[in-house]
Design an enzyme around this catalytic site. Structure first.
Site, short mmCIF file in Angstrom:
data_model
loop_
_atom_site.label_atom_id
_atom_site.label_comp_id
_atom_site.label_asym_id
_atom_site.label_seq_id
_atom_site.Cartn_x
_atom_site.Cartn_y
_atom_site.Cartn_z
N CYS A 157 0.83 -1.21 0.00
CA CYS A 157 0.00 0.00 0.00
C CYS A 157 0.87 1.26 0.00
CB CYS A 157 -0.91 -0.02 1.23
SG CYS A 157 -2.03 1.40 1.29
N CYS A 206 0.50 4.71 7.06
CA CYS A 206 -0.13 4.52 8.37
C CYS A 206 0.86 3.77 9.30
CB CYS A 206 -1.43 3.74 8.23
SG CYS A 206 -2.51 4.46 6.94
N CYS A 257 0.65 -0.05 10.34
CA CYS A 257 0.17 -1.05 9.37
C CYS A 257 1.25 -1.91 8.75
CB CYS A 257 -0.63 -0.35 8.27
SG CYS A 257 -1.50 -1.53 7.22
N CYS A 277 -16.40 -9.73 5.46
CA CYS A 277 -15.76 -8.43 5.25
C CYS A 277 -14.48 -8.60 4.45
CB CYS A 277 -15.47 -7.80 6.61
SG CYS A 277 -14.71 -6.19 6.48
N CYS A 280 -19.45 -6.67 3.53
CA CYS A 280 -18.73 -5.48 3.98
C CYS A 280 -17.43 -5.43 3.20
CB CYS A 280 -18.44 -5.61 5.48
SG CYS A 280 -17.40 -4.28 6.13
N CYS A 314 -19.35 1.63 8.82
CA CYS A 314 -18.58 0.97 9.88
C CYS A 314 -17.33 1.81 10.07
CB CYS A 314 -18.23 -0.46 9.45
SG CYS A 314 -17.12 -1.31 10.60
N ARG A 373 -17.71 -3.01 18.08
CA ARG A 373 -16.98 -4.23 17.73
C ARG A 373 -15.66 -4.35 18.48
NH1 ARG A 373 -17.22 -7.41 13.03
NH2 ARG A 373 -18.84 -5.96 12.40
N1 SAM Z 1 -6.63 0.32 3.30
C1 SAM Z 1 -7.92 0.45 3.85
C2 SAM Z 1 -7.99 1.52 4.91
O1 SAM Z 1 -6.97 1.90 5.44
O2 SAM Z 1 -9.10 1.96 5.20
C3 SAM Z 1 -8.48 -0.85 4.41
C4 SAM Z 1 -7.59 -1.79 5.17
S1 SAM Z 1 -6.92 -1.15 6.69
C5 SAM Z 1 -5.72 -2.41 7.09
C6 SAM Z 1 -8.27 -1.33 7.82
C7 SAM Z 1 -8.07 -0.92 9.26
O3 SAM Z 1 -7.36 -1.93 9.98
C8 SAM Z 1 -7.28 0.33 9.57
O4 SAM Z 1 -8.01 1.49 9.38
C9 SAM Z 1 -6.93 0.13 11.02
O5 SAM Z 1 -7.94 0.70 11.85
C10 SAM Z 1 -6.91 -1.38 11.19
N2 SAM Z 1 -5.54 -1.86 11.45
C11 SAM Z 1 -4.55 -1.97 10.53
N3 SAM Z 1 -3.41 -2.42 11.10
C12 SAM Z 1 -3.67 -2.58 12.43
C13 SAM Z 1 -2.89 -2.99 13.54
N4 SAM Z 1 -1.61 -3.32 13.41
N5 SAM Z 1 -3.48 -3.03 14.75
C14 SAM Z 1 -4.79 -2.70 14.89
N6 SAM Z 1 -5.57 -2.30 13.87
C15 SAM Z 1 -5.03 -2.23 12.65
C1 DTB Z 2 -11.14 -2.96 11.58
O1 DTB Z 2 -11.48 -1.95 12.24
N1 DTB Z 2 -10.27 -3.86 12.00
C2 DTB Z 2 -10.03 -4.86 10.96
C3 DTB Z 2 -11.03 -4.44 9.86
N2 DTB Z 2 -11.58 -3.23 10.36
C4 DTB Z 2 -10.61 -4.36 8.47
C5 DTB Z 2 -8.61 -4.97 10.57
C6 DTB Z 2 -7.68 -5.29 11.71
C7 DTB Z 2 -6.31 -5.48 11.20
C8 DTB Z 2 -5.35 -5.94 12.23
C9 DTB Z 2 -3.97 -6.08 11.72
C10 DTB Z 2 -3.81 -7.06 10.59
O2 DTB Z 2 -4.31 -8.22 10.66
O3 DTB Z 2 -3.14 -6.71 9.62
FE1 SF4 Z 3 -2.78 1.24 3.46
FE2 SF4 Z 3 -2.62 0.02 5.84
FE3 SF4 Z 3 -3.08 2.64 5.71
FE4 SF4 Z 3 -5.00 0.92 4.90
S1 SF4 Z 3 -4.21 1.13 6.97
S2 SF4 Z 3 -4.34 2.81 3.86
S3 SF4 Z 3 -3.71 -0.72 4.06
S4 SF4 Z 3 -1.20 1.58 5.03
#
Ligand code: SAM
Ligand code: DTB
Ligand code: SF4
Length: 327
Positions: free
Chosen positions: A67, A71, A74, A111, A142, A202, A274
């Site tokens: 990506c 963030c 992530c 989802c 979702c 959501c 959630r």
């Molecule tokens: N790229 C899209 C976005 O950012 O909206 C969708 C996927 S993103 C991985 C979805 C959500 O997962 C993020 O907004 C964040 O709240 C959660 N998330 C990602 N990495 C995480 C982590 N290491 N621990 C907890 N929540 C995480």
């Molecule tokens: C949300 O709030 N939590 C989920 C879902 N929406 C997409 C993602 C959690 C991701 C946790 C870290 C991972 O597995 O990469």
């Molecule tokens: Fe990309 Fe992760 Fe940020 Fe979603 S949360 S926009 S997957 S870097």
């Protein structure tokens, strides 16, 4: 009203709650003795929901890694050296097979997540096909695809999408310390588009990223004061990912996590709250306390996107021990 079935899921057309929350009010909730706070949250919860029913969604990462965004939490950002490998968008038939298996195990919603800043139109077409086919299995759908351009939310709605997940993640003040490649206002724009298209929203956040209690309370205020609060509010506990800037952040006190669930429940009485990422590290007792504080939805399945979740056998045993029913 007791919501004992999915028919009672508040709809996108539900009127906004009259009360506008202030930061002081939500901070005052956090300052209550924990027993008083949980008691209050449980009372609010019982006014609107069946206290023994938990909605279960299964997550699948349909496009993993690579990506463009930065963030700081992530595993899927191309900017950090993590163990997550970049993959292509999954074929539709594999996604549908995973959804069918999730339904058989007892998930009511599927989802699909993609590691995109936002979908390109030709990628969106494939996701629309996934949504149509998963919907045809009789599951709620979702997706979480990042930021949407004009017209994309309407296409998703037409394909039968029930929920769009797009988290505010953290409050306006802390946002710039976590993410620099886009702003929180960008995310609010996408939430508007989703809402306007008539899709359920959501949206929640992540805590345990080194933010203050004030930041956590401000996030709850922001979500609760949206023109219509999100129908579903995921509260994620940071899963620290080696290689990201947040790999070594101090762990949040678990009771502060419970307080955040309770504050979300009280500020957003009719939303599904959630208990999201971070559950694998939680004891059964801590999860029970989260349900008592008003959490009534969770991810069900051995994986989240790139990290683990409690396996379904452990969750099934927990439901049996607590007398919870899955919806
Ligand atoms: N790229 C899209 C976005 O950012 O909206 C969708 C996927 S993103 C991985 C979805 C959500 O997962 C993020 O907004 C964040 O709240 C959660 N998330 C990602 N990495 C995480 C982590 N290491 N621990 C907890 N929540 C995480
Ligand atoms: C949300 O709030 N939590 C989920 C879902 N929406 C997409 C993602 C959690 C991701 C946790 C870290 C991972 O597995 O990469
Ligand atoms: Fe990309 Fe992760 Fe940020 Fe979603 S949360 S926009 S997957 S870097």
């Amino acid at each position: 009203m007791h919501a004992s079935s999915l028919a009672a899921v508040p709809s996108a057309s539900q009127p906004a709650t009259a009360h506008r929350w202030t930061l002081e009010e939500v901070l005052a909730l956090y300052d209550l003795p924990l027993m008083d706070l949980v008691w209050r949250a449980q009372q609010v919860h019982r006014e609107h929901f069946d206290p023994n029913a938990i909605q279960r969604s299964t997550l699948l990462s349909v496009k993993t890694g690579g990506c463009s965004e930065d963030c700081g939490y992530c595993s899927q950002s191309a900017r950090y050296d993590t163990d997550t490998e970049r993959e292509r968008l999954m074929p539709v038939d594999e996604v549908v097979a995973a959804a069918r298996a999730a339904k058989e195990k007892g998930a009511s919603r599927f989802c699909m997540g993609a590691a995109w800043k936002g979908p390109k139109d030709n990628d969106l077409d494939k996701v629309l096909e996934m949504v149509r086919e998963v919907k045809a299995l009789g599951m709620q759908t979702c997706v979480t695809l990042g930021m949407l351009k004009d017209g994309q939310a309407e296409k998703l709605k037409d394909a039968g999408l029930d929920y769009y997940n797009h988290n505010l993640d953290t409050d306006k003040e802390f946002y710039g310390q976590v993410i620099k490649s886009h702003t929180q206002d960008d995310r609010l724009d996408t939430l508007d588009q989703v809402r306007d298209a008539g899709i359920n929203v959501c949206s929640g956040g992540i805590i345990g990223m080194g933010e203050s209690r004030k930041n956590r309370a401000a996030l709850i205020v922001q979500l609760a004061n949206l023109p219509t609060p999100p129908e579903s509010v995921p509260i994620n506990n940071l899963v620290p990912i080696p290689g990201t800037p947040m790999a070594n952040v101090d762990r949040l006190d678990p009771f502060e996590f419970v307080r955040t669930i309770a504050a979300a429940r009280i500020a957003m009485p009719t939303s599904w709250v959630r208990l999201s990422a971070g559950r694998q590290e939680m004891s059964d007792e801590l999860q029970a306390l989260c349900f008592l504080a008003g959490a009534n939805s969770m991810f069900y399945g051995d994986f989240l996107l790139t990290t683990g979740n409690p396996d379904v056998d452990r969750d099934d045993a927990l439901f049996a021990r607590l007398g919870l029913k899955a919806i």
